[in-house]
Write an enzyme that holds these catalytic residues in place. Structure first.
Site: not given
Ligand SMILES: Nc1ncnc2c1ncn2[C@@H]1O[C@H](COP(=O)(O)OP(=O)(O)OP(=O)(O)O)[C@@H](O)[C@H]1O
Ligand SMILES: [Zn+2]
Length: 665
Positions: A40, A69, A170, A173, A185
């Site tokens: 996203i 990619l 939020c 919520c 187990c």
């Molecule tokens: N705590 C965090 N701080 C910063 N970035 C984060 C954190 N948790 C997740 N992300 C980032 O959010 C993004 C989510 O993107 P996405 O769902 O496309 O995951 P992805 O790891 O790129 O893809 P996939 O899980 O399908 O291999 C990732 O790039 C991930 O590194």
């Molecule tokens: Zn809330």
């Protein structure tokens, strides 16, 4: 139609026409935080850059993987292993020279991204993939009172949720569904489905062999607390046996010794441990017993597991089918089918024979142990790390064969162990577009126009837009009262902060005259009958920048005060006060009488369940206290790790279960 040109005017003409000159002009001054540069995030970054949001901070903790990619189009093959935030910022900067993108390669939960830092933005956009980080950003936005647009996709489905404190629900919520759970187990002793063996390999065996060393301190502590001596003795024996194989895996390499360590691991987990389990006759009265596996026998092709194992083993079954095609040349019964016997289909999707699994187990163990020897402290499962995926595939299949459970291909294991729902680039693109539309409404303050938007798998109505719902009055996150204290945690005590914030009793809505308990997340630091920590510094209690202190009214009459811990301002004299209280002390309102139990993760209630990677308050309190004031819930790390995977402990099979628990056995 006006032709868009490369000129600044051409670039902005459409956006200006659609947004109107006022909002368009404001966009160039707008400071946006975009968290996540994945599926996203890449789409969204492109959108906001082209729209002309002037100041974008892009944060992601991860590096680019080859598997990203296909949909994360800001990245190219040459960028693999580089920081997502840095590469995405560089690629997208070229789309619009008027936009400043500040990339940060880091975790949004790091302490420097505190409430004051969040307050520096006009709007936050989430493009994350996990509950923990989403919850964290939601709470920070509640504390900083910054609008947030939350989003997510799962295959063809997607959702966008605009969030604004006091105006709309939020993120917390509405309680989120709990992940599917398995009794421990089932995982440890009596698996009956492939997923049980996969969870065992990923969340039990991998950490035991390649995770942090457990020094037995917890077991000593549990023993002191008078926990079940027999269980502790069994766990100690198990820990000791794992120590031997852990050491073998880390020993400096002597030529050709790598496979020996792998054999040692094999014989422990697939032979001795299974023999131990078989000695518990009661366990096998009503279920088929497992078969201990024989390393050399499998190698030589002389080992034949029980009929049941082979009747149900899909790899053997598919190999048999392949053997037919092969003219029956392959010897399936002894599991020695060669790879060529079943190479039909993609490499990852072919069924592995018993011998294939053994070979993969040995080769992946050798690779992982080489990594430990070359300096990696710990290695945990990552679906994109081939060595760990090979290990979990082979180990789970070997366990499945021992228990007569169908085996899985490497592809299937990746999907199951990585909880993968295939990501669809189009859904991400639609969601990224919808996020920007909701961001416009927030920036325009057109709150009545805000919508929760769902992308659904209904060709007749692919999008549904729902009016905003007011906050849940019992929400344990957005109904709290937030305030910030700036301090030097090494010089300020817990009582100074708490008493300072509650004032003389009249401040804080009169809450200061009441009995309060203080928590850091789910960890209790004091209550009306327990003041040992009050004179300790925040630093000694590990309450530092970026964390929250929750002050909870013991009678539950007033809302909880959430105190964000920030640092003293730059230039603050070292001899100056160690604590700066908010200029207006927080005034928590009276809580509505709950019609039903509080829904979300309740930070700061005594009965709150520990979540994510937190420690139960009582266990922590014992540690800080030194002494044991009462019975302690004994939670060894191993159990904890299994619980993190959605597993629960059942001490006895008749124990009543919560509604949301799926009993698998
Ligand atoms: N705590 C965090 N701080 C910063 N970035 C984060 C954190 N948790 C997740 N992300 C980032 O959010 C993004 C989510 O993107 P996405 O769902 O496309 O995951 P992805 O790891 O790129 O893809 P996939 O899980 O399908 O291999 C990732 O790039 C991930 O590194
Ligand atoms: Zn809330």
């Amino acid at each position: 139609m006006a032709k868009a040109t490369g000129s600044a005017d051409g670039r902005s003409r459409h956006a200006k026409a659609i947004l109107g000159p006022e909002l368009y002009a404001r966009l160039s001054e707008t400071k946006v935080l975009l968290v996540g540069a994945g599926g996203i995030g890449c789409e969204l970054l492109k959108n906001i850059v082209l729209t002309g949001f002037g100041h974008i901070t892009l944060l992601d903790l991860d590096t680019i993987d080859l598997s990203n990619l296909n949909r994360q189009f800001l990245f190219r093959k040459k960028d693999v292993k580089q920081s997502k935030a840095l590469v995405a910022a560089k690629t997208a900067s070229a789309f619009n020279p008027n936009v400043k993108i500040t990339p940060i390669h880091g975790n949004i939960k790091e302490p420097q991204f505190d409430v004051a830092w969040f307050r520096g933005f006009d709007i936050v956009l989430n493009a994350l993939d996990n509950l923990d980080a989403r919850r964290h950003v939601n709470k920070m936005c509640m504390a900083a009172n910054i609008p947030l647009v939350e989003s997510g996709t799962a295959g063809y489905l997607g959702q966008v949720q605009p969030i604004l404190k006091d105006r709309a629900e939020c993120f917390d919520c509405v309680p989120k569904p709990t992940p599917k759970s398995f009794p421990v187990c089932t995982i440890r002793s009596t698996p009956s489905q492939p997923i049980h063996c996969i969870v065992w390999a990923k969340s039990y065996l991998m950490p035991q062999l390649f995770g942090e060393d457990e020094d037995g301190g917890e077991l000593d502590e549990a023993e002191k607390q008078g926990e079940n001596a027999q269980e502790i003795a069994t766990l100690r024996k198990e820990a000791q046996a794992f120590k031997v194989v852990r050491t073998a895996l880390r020993m400096p390499e002597i030529d050709g010794q790598g496979p020996n360590a792998a054999k040692l691991v094999f014989e422990k987990v697939f032979h001795s441990d299974i023999l131990n389990l078989l000695s518990m006759a009661d366990m096998w009265r009503s279920r088929a017993p497992p078969t201990p596996l024989d390393f050399e026998g499998i190698r030589k092709g002389t080992f034949v597991p029980t009929k049941k194992a082979y009747a149900e083993d899909t790899s053997a079954h598919s190999a048999k089918k392949a053997a037919k095609v092969d003219g029956g040349k392959t010897n399936v019964a002894n599991g020695s089918s060669s790879n060529s016997a079943n190479t039909a289909g993609l490499k990852d999707q072919r069924a592995l024979s018993l011998k294939d699994n053994l070979d993969l187990f040995v080769s992946s163990t050798v690779r992982l142990s080489a990594r430990l020897r070359s300096g990696e402290d710990t290695i945990s499962f990552d679906k994109d790390d081939d060595d760990t995926l090979d290990f979990v595939t082979a180990a789970s299949n070997l366990r499945s064969i021992a228990y007569g459970i169908p085996t899985k291909s490497r592809w299937e294991v990746k999907e199951m162990a990585g909880n993968i729902i295939p990501a669809i680039a189009t859904t991400n693109a639609i969601i990224a577009g919808l996020i920007v539309l909701q961001a416009f409404q927030l920036l325009r303050k057109s709150y009545n126009a805000l919508r929760n938007v769902h992308v659904q798998f209904k060709p007749s109505m692919p999008l549904s837009a729902i009016n905003m719902t007011p906050p849940n009055p019992n929400c344990g996150v957005c109904r709290d009262t937030y305030a910030e204290v700036l301090c030097d945690p090494a010089r300020v005590t817990l009582s100074e902060v708490v008493e300072g914030v509650l004032g003389d009793g009249e401040g804080a809505g009169g809450m200061g005259k009441r009995d309060v308990s203080v928590y850091e997340h789910t960890r209790m630091l004091s209550d009306p009958d327990w003041d040992d920590n009050l004179e300790r510094t925040l630093e000694s209690l590990n309450v530092t920048r970026g964390k929250f202190l929750s002050i909870v009214d013991d009678e539950g009459e007033f809302a909880t005060i959430q105190l964000a811990i920030g640092v003293l301002p730059p230039g603050h004299s070292v001899d100056g006060p160690a604590l700066i209280l908010p200029s207006l002390l927080p005034m928590p309102p009276r809580k509505p009488k709950p019609a039903m139990p509080s829904t979300p993760p309740r930070t700061g209630t005594k009965r709150s369940a520990p979540e994510d990677d937190d420690i139960e308050p009582v266990a922590k309190r014992l540690k800080m206290n030194g002494a044991a004031p009462g019975p302690t819930p004994f939670t060894p790390n191993k159990k904890k790790r299994l619980e993190d995977d959605g597993l629960i402990m059942l001490d006895n099979p008749d124990e009543p279960l919560e509604d949301d628990v799926i009993l698998v056995d």
